[in-house]
Design a protein around this motif. Structure first.
Motif, PDB file in Angstrom:
ATOM      1  N   ALA A 182       3.109 -48.567 -73.065  1.00  0.00           N
ATOM      2  CA  ALA A 182       3.868 -49.912 -73.025  1.00  0.00           C
ATOM      3  C   ALA A 182       4.197 -50.360 -74.446  1.00  0.00           C
ATOM      4  O   ALA A 182       4.919 -51.044 -74.927  1.00  0.00           O
ATOM      5  N   LEU A 183       2.840 -50.344 -75.065  1.00  0.00           N
ATOM      6  CA  LEU A 183       3.081 -50.809 -76.762  1.00  0.00           C
ATOM      7  C   LEU A 183       3.912 -49.818 -77.369  1.00  0.00           C
ATOM      8  O   LEU A 183       4.899 -50.426 -78.152  1.00  0.00           O
ATOM      9  N   GLN A 221       6.515 -48.271 -76.285  1.00  0.00           N
ATOM     10  CA  GLN A 221       8.011 -48.578 -75.890  1.00  0.00           C
ATOM     11  C   GLN A 221       8.496 -49.849 -76.397  1.00  0.00           C
ATOM     12  O   GLN A 221       9.720 -50.014 -76.681  1.00  0.00           O
ATOM     13  N   CYS A 222       7.475 -50.854 -76.449  1.00  0.00           N
ATOM     14  CA  CYS A 222       8.020 -52.471 -76.740  1.00  0.00           C
ATOM     15  C   CYS A 222       8.228 -52.196 -78.197  1.00  0.00           C
ATOM     16  O   CYS A 222       9.083 -52.789 -78.751  1.00  0.00           O
ATOM     17  N   ARG A 279      11.775 -50.604 -78.636  1.00  0.00           N
ATOM     18  CA  ARG A 279      12.785 -51.640 -78.361  1.00  0.00           C
ATOM     19  C   ARG A 279      13.070 -52.722 -79.709  1.00  0.00           C
ATOM     20  O   ARG A 279      14.217 -53.109 -79.787  1.00  0.00           O
ATOM     21  N   GLU A 280      12.093 -52.973 -80.435  1.00  0.00           N
ATOM     22  CA  GLU A 280      12.044 -53.844 -81.372  1.00  0.00           C
ATOM     23  C   GLU A 280      12.129 -53.164 -82.730  1.00  0.00           C
ATOM     24  O   GLU A 280      11.890 -53.815 -83.768  1.00  0.00           O
ATOM     25  N   GLN A 313       4.115 -53.754 -84.455  1.00  0.00           N
ATOM     26  CA  GLN A 313       4.316 -54.226 -82.964  1.00  0.00           C
ATOM     27  C   GLN A 313       2.757 -54.940 -82.618  1.00  0.00           C
ATOM     28  O   GLN A 313       2.934 -56.013 -82.101  1.00  0.00           O
ATOM     29  N   ILE A 364       2.458 -58.863 -82.004  1.00  0.00           N
ATOM     30  CA  ILE A 364       1.701 -59.453 -80.573  1.00  0.00           C
ATOM     31  C   ILE A 364       0.466 -60.188 -80.724  1.00  0.00           C
ATOM     32  O   ILE A 364       0.300 -61.300 -80.200  1.00  0.00           O
TER      33      ILE A 364
END
Length: 94
Positions: free
Chosen positions: A13-14, A16-17, A20-21, A28, A32
């Motif tokens: 999930a990290l 993929q996040c 995206r950014e 990332q 966060i």
């Protein structure tokens, strides 16, 4: 920073996040953590509002938070910035 035993779903999930950014996983993760600790403004997601982000106001909020922070004590023995720059220039000239 190193995180041991990170569950695969959390890491994915990290990842993929971060994709995206357009950030690395390290960038990332830091973003966060800064958001969680209130050290970074969290922009309103576009789905919530159609108004563009006002980066000027956002920057001013960040500067206001910085102004409200306690100053970091500096030793009287610490060289001045002028002296530090002079030393750096002398080293580079060698």
């Amino acid at each position: 920073m190193q995180v041991k035993d990170c569950p695969a779903p959390v890491y994915e999930a990290l990842r993929q996040c971060a994709d995206r950014e357009n950030r690395s996983i390290s960038q990332q993760t830091l973003t966060i953590i800064e958001r969680y600790l209130g050290m970074r403004d969290v922009p309103t997601p576009p789905a919530v509002t159609s108004e563009p982000i006002n980066y000027g106001e956002r920057r001013e909020r960040v500067f206001e938070r910085i102004r409200q922070m306690r100053p970091i004590p500096v030793s009287e023995n610490c060289p001045s910035t002028v002296e530090l720059i002079r030393q750096i220039r002398e080293e580079e000239a060698r």
